[in-house]
Design a protein around this motif. Structure first.
Motif, PDB file in Angstrom:
ATOM      1  N   THR A  57      -4.482  -0.398 -11.709  1.00  0.00           N
ATOM      2  CA  THR A  57      -4.465  -0.301 -10.245  1.00  0.00           C
ATOM      3  C   THR A  57      -5.569   0.604  -9.723  1.00  0.00           C
ATOM      4  OG1 THR A  57      -2.911   1.558 -10.339  1.00  0.00           O
ATOM      5  CG2 THR A  57      -1.986  -0.676 -10.200  1.00  0.00           C
ATOM      6  N   GLN A 114       1.723   2.478  -7.441  1.00  0.00           N
ATOM      7  CA  GLN A 114       0.595   2.339  -8.361  1.00  0.00           C
ATOM      8  C   GLN A 114       1.065   1.940  -9.762  1.00  0.00           C
ATOM      9  OE1 GLN A 114      -1.777   5.906  -8.357  1.00  0.00           O
ATOM     10  NE2 GLN A 114      -1.911   5.999  -6.106  1.00  0.00           N
ATOM     11  N   ARG A 160      -5.675   3.661  -9.393  1.00  0.00           N
ATOM     12  CA  ARG A 160      -5.068   4.675  -8.527  1.00  0.00           C
ATOM     13  C   ARG A 160      -5.002   4.244  -7.066  1.00  0.00           C
ATOM     14  NH1 ARG A 160      -7.520  10.434 -10.861  1.00  0.00           N
ATOM     15  NH2 ARG A 160      -6.845  10.110 -13.042  1.00  0.00           N
ATOM     16  N   GLN A 161      -4.979   2.931  -6.853  1.00  0.00           N
ATOM     17  CA  GLN A 161      -4.838   2.407  -5.506  1.00  0.00           C
ATOM     18  C   GLN A 161      -3.401   1.933  -5.305  1.00  0.00           C
ATOM     19  OE1 GLN A 161      -7.319   2.454  -3.174  1.00  0.00           O
ATOM     20  NE2 GLN A 161      -8.596   3.512  -4.708  1.00  0.00           N
ATOM     21  N   ASN A 162      -2.875   2.179  -4.136  1.00  0.00           N
ATOM     22  CA  ASN A 162      -1.521   1.746  -3.830  1.00  0.00           C
ATOM     23  C   ASN A 162      -1.481   0.228  -3.675  1.00  0.00           C
ATOM     24  OD1 ASN A 162      -0.290   4.294  -3.833  1.00  0.00           O
ATOM     25  ND2 ASN A 162      -0.948   4.683  -1.710  1.00  0.00           N
TER      26      ASN A 162
END
Length: 787
Positions: free
Chosen positions: A303, A286, A305-307
């Motif tokens: 991001t 992230q 909090r998204q991979n």
């Protein structure tokens, strides 16, 4: 009858004749501009020229044609008639293939045009020479008003949307980027640079699908950068074309993230995976702060909090451009004269495609800096030098001209001869017949005798002082190496001058450079050579009326020859012979060079050319290795099959900017006004000679143009041969060796007879692989705009 009525009777029929001829030409031109199935039955379903109708003048451009209704199982040839740089026509066969059993045909090839405007005339012929179909395409300059305001006249016709009828041709100053579709941020960058910079620093070329990418290196000739993002399904032929294109100076950028399995399964992945050490699985993170920091003043890269999938690369040979706690995010490695860059995230997927600074990121990726409109426009002022040459490629063309500048008659010489001639047939003739002979009527005899004598002397002088055929040549041999082969890229700039006006067959016979090398390759061409100038014989000159056009013909596919070329008395025709072939690894040179943390070149290499390399220079990073001024003669030559190393003796090391600019210390005598400890040496800098004709000096400056300071130092542009500039490549894992070698690459033939060149010089460039050992950070390059 009055003089007025007599003039009217004389002028009137002349005007009528010219009117009829003009109307006939207009009618013929209009008829040729329409698609015409002359032979009947053949219907062209699609015709693609360049990249969506765009390309660069003076470069090879791809062509694809699909048709039905042809003669079943018979051979069909596609011809293109286009302008050359002189404004004459060149008729070439560009593709030959057989129709299938249903009459379907698919042809692909490359073509070239030498003017920004004019017409391209295409025709299909069967084996008997019968025209089956013909079509005309209108070309116009990219910066013309009509190209921005007008649209193709057949754009509204649904059945003809796949048939190009108008092409836009660019000059060489703009950097071209080829992509599939329009990736996020890239179109925005192209529009912004076109609107803010006076000359347009970048042009985006696009193909609709990945299948439309060219399948030959020549098809990528007008492209500086190829971007592959999200989709990677290229074929083996397309991958080989990209590899060869990179080896000859291209920049290949691959952006990949979650689609890593598709990349690894493709031929491109098979090529790049061992080079960069690409792992089979992605790493998710992230944190993309390092990418954000790569662009000065960039907006926040969120991001949410998204991979984000990140490609893992563990090879220590590429140079890491952007590093993060998760490993390299941008890595770059050299390949021949070009280089490859991998971005470890997908720029066309979330969250990168929503990043507000994505266009600035592409700007850094392509130019290694954010372009400034004020500086760019300031650098373009006063670009025309006192020599009348504006590009280094033009200076190189002057070095190979069959009639050098010092042998040409200027307009002042012509006017002086006219004045002398007028004195002879005027006052001298009067003095002879009136004062000496006292017979004025003899002027009816002396006047034609003087005219005939002057013509005879002129003809005798022109034939006695020039050979029947004069050829001058400049050759360039580039040798690069990848994991499995070495690539020989040969180019020969030749100029031919004849003592009589006629049509002749001109061919270029390739010559071997190493033992056991085949003299034939799949890619051999001989084409006219134009100059990136707005002068006679220049690529940027307008087409004109086309009166008195001559036609040259190249009617043999894959044969480096002109079937017929118009040759003028004491004029010169410029040609470029080019070939690209692969040989087994270590056949031309063997490199065991390495670069430790110190940045100094270690190890050795050996070459297997049949002649010694003289006046050599080796460049890596910001250092230059060359013979010292006091070195013995044996150290000034690199002999065949004898290892060279930095410790061989007679080698001195210099800083690249000082070497290219000729910076040196000059001693002076101490004067009474000098202080006791004052230095008695002065540092001076040599200016670049824009009139020089030494091909080594010119090609050295072309190769390291940015390292020398660019236009600020040279006072010339480097647009036409931009892909031969390797300042970025020598900062990676490649060392450049450049020098002279007594080894001609081609032999020019006129009417199947070899012409011994009056002058022939060959420059060799080796792109030597260098193994990086230990931790190494490249020395920051000096600002090319610095004075």
């Amino acid at each position: 009858m009055s003089n007025r009525s007599l003039s009217y009777q004389v002028v009137r029929p002349i005007c009528i004749v010219f009117s009829i001829a003009f109307a006939f030409l207009l009618r013929s031109g209009f008829a040729m501009s329409q698609e015409s199935p002359v032979g009947g039955g053949v219907v062209v379903e699609s015709l693609h020229l360049g990249f969506s109708g765009m390309g660069r003048v003076g470069n090879w451009l791809p062509l694809q044609l699909k048709a039905v209704g042809g003669p079943a199982k018979e051979e069909v040839s596609l011809f293109i008639t286009a302008s050359d740089p002189r404004g004459d026509l060149c008729d070439s066969v560009v593709a030959v293939d057989k129709c299938d059993s249903t009459g379907g045909i698919s042809l692909s090839g490359v073509f070239i045009t030498g003017r920004l405007d004019g017409l391209l005339r295409l025709r299909l012929e069967d084996s008997a020479g019968k025209i089956l179909w013909q079509h005309s395409v209108t070309c116009e300059a990219a910066d013309s008003k009509s190209s921005a305001s007008e649209k193709p006249t057949d754009s509204a016709s649904p059945e003809k949307t796949n048939i190009v009828s108008r092409m836009t041709l660019m000059r060489h100053h703009t950097q071209t980027v080829l992509a599939v579709g329009f990736p996020a941020g890239l179109q925005e960058l192209s529009d912004r640079l076109t609107s803010t910079l006076s000359r347009g620093a970048m042009t985006l070329l696009s193909v609709s699908s990945i299948e439309d990418l060219p399948t030959s290196r020549q098809g990528l000739d007008s492209v500086d950068t190829v971007l592959l993002v999200t989709e990677y399904g290229v074929s083996e032929r397309q991958t080989m074309a990209i590899q060869d294109w990179v080896m000859t100076g291209g920049h290949f950028i691959v952006s990949c993230g979650e689609n890593l399995p598709q990349l690894i399964a493709s031929p491109v992945g098979a090529w790049l995976q061992p080079e960069f050490g690409i792992q089979d699985e992605v790493r998710k993170s992230q944190d993309l702060t390092a990418l954000q920091n790569y662009v000065a003043g960039a907006s926040q890269l969120q991001t949410n909090r998204q991979n984000v999938p990140i490609v893992q690369m563990n090879s220590d040979q590429p140079r890491v451009i952007v590093s993060s706690i998760n490993g390299p995010l941008i890595s770059r490695i050299g390949a021949g004269a070009g280089f490859v860059t991998i971005v470890a995230v997908d720029l066309n997927l979330k969250p990168l495609n929503r990043w507000l600074s994505l266009s600035q990121f592409y700007e850094m990726l392509l130019f290694d800096r954010l372009l400034d409109a004020g500086n760019e426009q300031a650098n373009r002022r006063g670009r025309i030098s006192s020599s009348g040459v504006t590009d280094l490629a033009t200076q190189l063309a002057n070095a190979s001209d069959a009639i050098p500048e010092d042998e040409r008659w200027s307009s002042w010489h012509t006017m002086l001869m006219m004045l002398v001639y007028l004195i002879i047939i005027g006052p001298l003739d009067y003095f002879l017949v009136v004062r000496l002979l006292h017979r004025p009527k003899l002027t009816w005899l002396t006047f034609p005798l003087l005219v005939a004598t002057a013509c005879g002397l002129t003809a005798w002088w022109s034939t006695s002082h020039r050979a029947l055929a004069t050829v001058r040549e400049v050759h360039l041999l580039d040798v690069g190496q990848d994991r499995f082969r070495q690539t020989l890229h040969k180019r020969s700039w030749s100029s031919l001058s004849t003592a009589d006006a006629r049509y002749g067959r001109v061919a270029a016979k390739p010559l071997p450079v190493i033992a056991g090398e085949s003299t034939s390759s799949e890619e051999e061409t001989l084409i006219w050579h134009g100059r990136a100038e707005d002068v006679y014989g220049g690529l940027y000159r307008s087409g004109g009326a086309g009166l008195g056009q001559k036609t040259s013909r190249r009617l043999e596919l894959n044969v480096p020859a002109f079937t017929s070329v118009p040759l003028m008395v004491d004029g010169s025709q410029a040609f470029l012979a080019e070939s690209l072939e692969g040989v087994s690894i270590n056949q031309v040179f063997e490199s065991r060079l390495s670069m430790p943390a110190s940045g100094l070149l270690e190890g050795s290499f050996v070459h297997h050319l049949p002649a010694a390399i003289e006046d050599w220079v080796i460049v890596l990073g910001n250092r230059v290795y060359l013979p010292s001024q006091k070195a013995e003669e044996k150290f000034r030559r690199i002999e065949p099959n004898e290892p060279w190393s930095r410790d061989s003796g007679g080698v001195r090391i210099s800083e690249i900017r000082d070497f290219l600019r000729g910076v040196r210390l000059v001693s002076r005598e101490r004067t009474s006004s000098d202080k006791k400890n004052a230095s008695t040496t002065t540092q001076i800098q040599a200016t670049y000679d824009t009139r020089g004709t030494n091909p080594l000096d010119i090609l050295l400056m072309i190769s390291l143009y940015d390292s020398a300071g660019g236009e600020n130092y040279c006072r010339l542009q480097d647009d036409y041969l931009r892909r031969d500039e390797v300042s970025d490549t020598i900062q990676l894992n490649t060392a450049l060796l450049i020098g002279l070698v007594d080894l001609p690459l081609t032999q020019l033939q006129l009417d199947d007879q070899a012409v011994e060149p009056a002058e022939s010089r060959t420059v060799v460039r080796f792109f030597l692989p260098v193994s990086r050992t230990g931790t190494f950070e490249a020395v920051k390059e000096a600002d090319p705009k610095a004075e």
